[in-house]
Design a protein around this motif. Structure first.
Motif, PDB file in Angstrom:
ATOM      1  N   HIS A   1      11.575  -5.768   0.600  1.00 29.33           N
ATOM      2  CA  HIS A   1      12.744  -4.950   0.273  1.00 29.33           C
ATOM      3  C   HIS A   1      12.618  -4.219  -1.063  1.00 29.33           C
ATOM      4  N   PRO A   2      12.288  -4.893  -2.182  1.00 27.68           N
ATOM      5  CA  PRO A   2      12.188  -4.156  -3.451  1.00 27.68           C
ATOM      6  C   PRO A   2      11.061  -3.127  -3.450  1.00 27.68           C
ATOM      7  N   LEU A   3       9.983  -3.386  -2.712  1.00 19.68           N
ATOM      8  CA  LEU A   3       8.905  -2.402  -2.612  1.00 19.68           C
ATOM      9  C   LEU A   3       9.393  -1.131  -1.926  1.00 19.68           C
ATOM     10  N   LEU A   4      10.138  -1.297  -0.847  1.00 23.36           N
ATOM     11  CA  LEU A   4      10.633  -0.140  -0.112  1.00 23.36           C
ATOM     12  C   LEU A   4      11.728   0.573  -0.886  1.00 23.36           C
ATOM     13  N   ARG A   5      12.532  -0.175  -1.611  1.00 26.46           N
ATOM     14  CA  ARG A   5      13.573   0.467  -2.421  1.00 26.46           C
ATOM     15  C   ARG A   5      12.945   1.389  -3.466  1.00 26.46           C
ATOM     16  N   ARG A   6      11.902   0.881  -4.137  1.00 25.15           N
ATOM     17  CA  ARG A   6      11.232   1.722  -5.137  1.00 25.15           C
ATOM     18  C   ARG A   6      10.550   2.922  -4.474  1.00 25.15           C
ATOM     19  N   LEU A   7       9.983   2.711  -3.296  1.00 23.07           N
ATOM     20  CA  LEU A   7       9.337   3.805  -2.577  1.00 23.07           C
ATOM     21  C   LEU A   7      10.349   4.893  -2.239  1.00 23.07           C
ATOM     22  N   ILE A   8      11.494   4.495  -1.741  1.00 17.02           N
ATOM     23  CA  ILE A   8      12.555   5.448  -1.401  1.00 17.02           C
ATOM     24  C   ILE A   8      13.018   6.197  -2.642  1.00 17.02           C
ATOM     25  N   GLU A   9      13.221   5.482  -3.737  1.00 11.36           N
ATOM     26  CA  GLU A   9      13.678   6.124  -4.974  1.00 11.36           C
ATOM     27  C   GLU A   9      12.646   7.130  -5.489  1.00 11.36           C
ATOM     28  N   ARG A  10      11.364   6.791  -5.371  1.00 12.74           N
ATOM     29  CA  ARG A  10      10.316   7.710  -5.819  1.00 12.74           C
ATOM     30  C   ARG A  10      10.260   8.954  -4.938  1.00 12.74           C
ATOM     31  N   ALA A  11      10.393   8.784  -3.623  1.00 15.43           N
ATOM     32  CA  ALA A  11      10.387   9.936  -2.719  1.00 15.43           C
ATOM     33  C   ALA A  11      11.572  10.848  -3.017  1.00 15.43           C
TER      34      ALA A  11
ATOM     35  N   GLY B   1       3.695   7.855   1.733  1.00 15.12           N
ATOM     36  CA  GLY B   1       3.695   6.404   1.791  1.00 15.12           C
ATOM     37  C   GLY B   1       4.772   5.880   2.727  1.00 15.12           C
ATOM     38  N   LEU B   2       5.946   6.506   2.685  1.00 14.56           N
ATOM     39  CA  LEU B   2       7.044   6.084   3.551  1.00 14.56           C
ATOM     40  C   LEU B   2       6.703   6.328   5.016  1.00 14.56           C
ATOM     41  N   ILE B   3       6.158   7.501   5.318  1.00 21.44           N
ATOM     42  CA  ILE B   3       5.766   7.807   6.696  1.00 21.44           C
ATOM     43  C   ILE B   3       4.704   6.817   7.178  1.00 21.44           C
ATOM     44  N   GLU B   4       3.711   6.544   6.312  1.00 18.02           N
ATOM     45  CA  GLU B   4       2.650   5.606   6.689  1.00 18.02           C
ATOM     46  C   GLU B   4       3.234   4.230   6.994  1.00 18.02           C
ATOM     47  N   PHE B   5       4.156   3.768   6.154  1.00 16.27           N
ATOM     48  CA  PHE B   5       4.743   2.456   6.387  1.00 16.27           C
ATOM     49  C   PHE B   5       5.494   2.424   7.713  1.00 16.27           C
ATOM     50  N   MET B   6       6.328   3.438   7.950  1.00 15.71           N
ATOM     51  CA  MET B   6       7.126   3.440   9.174  1.00 15.71           C
ATOM     52  C   MET B   6       6.238   3.528  10.413  1.00 15.71           C
ATOM     53  N   GLU B   7       5.249   4.415  10.387  1.00  8.38           N
ATOM     54  CA  GLU B   7       4.387   4.576  11.562  1.00  8.38           C
ATOM     55  C   GLU B   7       3.602   3.300  11.863  1.00  8.38           C
ATOM     56  N   HIS B   8       3.003   2.714  10.818  1.00  2.00           N
ATOM     57  CA  HIS B   8       2.176   1.529  11.043  1.00  2.00           C
ATOM     58  C   HIS B   8       3.024   0.303  11.399  1.00  2.00           C
TER      59      HIS B   8
ATOM     60  N   ALA C   1      13.058  11.101  -5.990  1.00  6.42           N
ATOM     61  CA  ALA C   1      12.789  11.727  -7.281  1.00  6.42           C
ATOM     62  C   ALA C   1      11.781  12.868  -7.140  1.00  6.42           C
ATOM     63  N   GLN C   2      10.863  12.741  -6.170  1.00  9.02           N
ATOM     64  CA  GLN C   2       9.869  13.789  -5.926  1.00  9.02           C
ATOM     65  C   GLN C   2      10.436  14.943  -5.101  1.00  9.02           C
TER      66      GLN C   2
ATOM     67  N   ARG D   1       0.828  -1.203   0.000  1.00  8.14           N
ATOM     68  CA  ARG D   1       0.000   0.000   0.000  1.00  8.14           C
ATOM     69  C   ARG D   1       0.867   1.259   0.000  1.00  8.14           C
ATOM     70  N   ALA D   2       1.938   1.234   0.781  1.00 12.20           N
ATOM     71  CA  ALA D   2       2.841   2.388   0.826  1.00 12.20           C
ATOM     72  C   ALA D   2       3.502   2.618  -0.532  1.00 12.20           C
ATOM     73  N   ALA D   3       3.927   1.521  -1.177  1.00 18.46           N
ATOM     74  CA  ALA D   3       4.598   1.635  -2.466  1.00 18.46           C
ATOM     75  C   ALA D   3       3.676   2.180  -3.546  1.00 18.46           C
ATOM     76  N   ALA D   4       2.367   1.974  -3.374  1.00 24.76           N
ATOM     77  CA  ALA D   4       1.399   2.434  -4.373  1.00 24.76           C
ATOM     78  C   ALA D   4       0.945   3.873  -4.130  1.00 24.76           C
ATOM     79  N   ALA D   5       1.352   4.489  -3.033  1.00 22.45           N
ATOM     80  CA  ALA D   5       0.914   5.850  -2.710  1.00 22.45           C
ATOM     81  C   ALA D   5       1.429   6.834  -3.746  1.00 22.45           C
ATOM     82  N   GLU D   6       0.573   7.749  -4.166  1.00 22.26           N
ATOM     83  CA  GLU D   6       0.987   8.759  -5.152  1.00 22.26           C
ATOM     84  C   GLU D   6       2.079   9.650  -4.587  1.00 22.26           C
ATOM     85  N   ASP D   7       1.914  10.038  -3.325  1.00 19.83           N
ATOM     86  CA  ASP D   7       2.927  10.825  -2.619  1.00 19.83           C
ATOM     87  C   ASP D   7       3.848   9.842  -1.898  1.00 19.83           C
ATOM     88  N   ALA D   8       5.037   9.647  -2.444  1.00 19.63           N
ATOM     89  CA  ALA D   8       5.932   8.622  -1.897  1.00 19.63           C
ATOM     90  C   ALA D   8       6.375   8.942  -0.471  1.00 19.63           C
ATOM     91  N   TRP D   9       6.582  10.218  -0.152  1.00 18.01           N
ATOM     92  CA  TRP D   9       6.961  10.583   1.222  1.00 18.01           C
ATOM     93  C   TRP D   9       5.858  10.202   2.197  1.00 18.01           C
TER      94      TRP D   9
END
Length: 230
Positions: free
Chosen positions: A145-155, A105-112, A157-158, A95-103
């Motif tokens: 791991h690959p989901l979070l890597r892509r999430l980090i890269e998108r954040a 999504g990252l916060i949501e993943f870490m908090e939850h 890039a944004q 769900r985090a990796a699919a978030a339009e706003d990657a930042w």
């Protein structure tokens, strides 16, 4: 739980019996199974792995016959609890990796994920005592791991996440806050949220300054994780 997430997770998995997996359960049987797993997860968290199946069954409001139809052994019930917890983490990462706003999504993943770690600290003890549980945990990390890597890269890039942050740094962040969870759970159980807030402010792109040392490599992280578990 008296646990952990390893939280991360990351920092802080399990098979259902083949007989059950081979055919779909009736709706009432499925609900009973879910009640048993939820009860086991709650009591394993509060009482530890020594909690009896009698207690788990009573807490679920069901009979021992129902328990044994779904889980002939306590080991299989614990496996189902682990499977349930790991499935939640994978779903959270997806769900985090699919978030339009990657930042966001990252916060949501870490908090939850850290909230799950705080609520389920006993999983860590179960994993430590179960080799195949530890193997499934590793398999779960490999999916995430690959989901979070892509999430980090998108954040990055944004332009919202500092450009030098890596997935290995994320694991260390979880270890750091996970330690706070362990140390403050009985004193100030929400204190980890304050520390996470400080950490997240340091990850924002505008706040970035060059770190004094490079990030760990994946190999170094694996070695450090093994030492952490010893």
């Amino acid at each position: 739980m008296r646990t952990g997430a390893s939280a991360p997770f990351l920092g802080h998995t399990a098979a259902v019996s083949s007989a059950i997996a081979e055919k779909p359960l009736r709706s009432d049987a499925r609900r009973n199974r879910e009640r048993l797993v939820a009860s086991a997860r709650e009591l394993l968290a509060s009482e530890g792995v020594d909690v009896s199946v009698d207690e788990i069954t009573r807490h679920a409001g069901l009979g021992m016959g129902t328990l044994y139809r779904h889980f002939p052994t306590k080991e299989e019930l614990i496996d189902a609890v682990l499977e349930d917890a790991f499935a939640e983490l994978v779903e959270l990462a997806e769900r985090a990796a699919a978030a339009e706003d990657a930042w966001a999504g990252l916060i949501e993943f870490m908090e939850h994920a850290l909230a799950s770690h705080a609520a389920n600290r006993g999983l860590k003890d179960m994993l430590a005592s179960r080799e195949h549980g530890a193997n499934r945990a590793q398999a779960m990390r490999e999916r995430i791991h690959p989901l979070l890597r892509r999430l980090i890269e998108r954040a990055q890039a944004q332009g919202t996440l500092r450009s030098d942050f890596t997935t290995e740094d994320l694991s260390l962040a979880f270890w750091s806050v996970g330690r706070v969870i362990e140390k403050t759970a009985d004193v100030a159980p929400q204190q980890w949220r304050r520390q996470l807030g400080f950490l997240l402010d340091g990850l924002r792109s505008p706040a970035a300054t060059p770190p004094p040392v490079p990030a760990l490599t994946r190999r170094q992280l694996v070695r450090a994780a093994r030492r952490k578990e010893d």
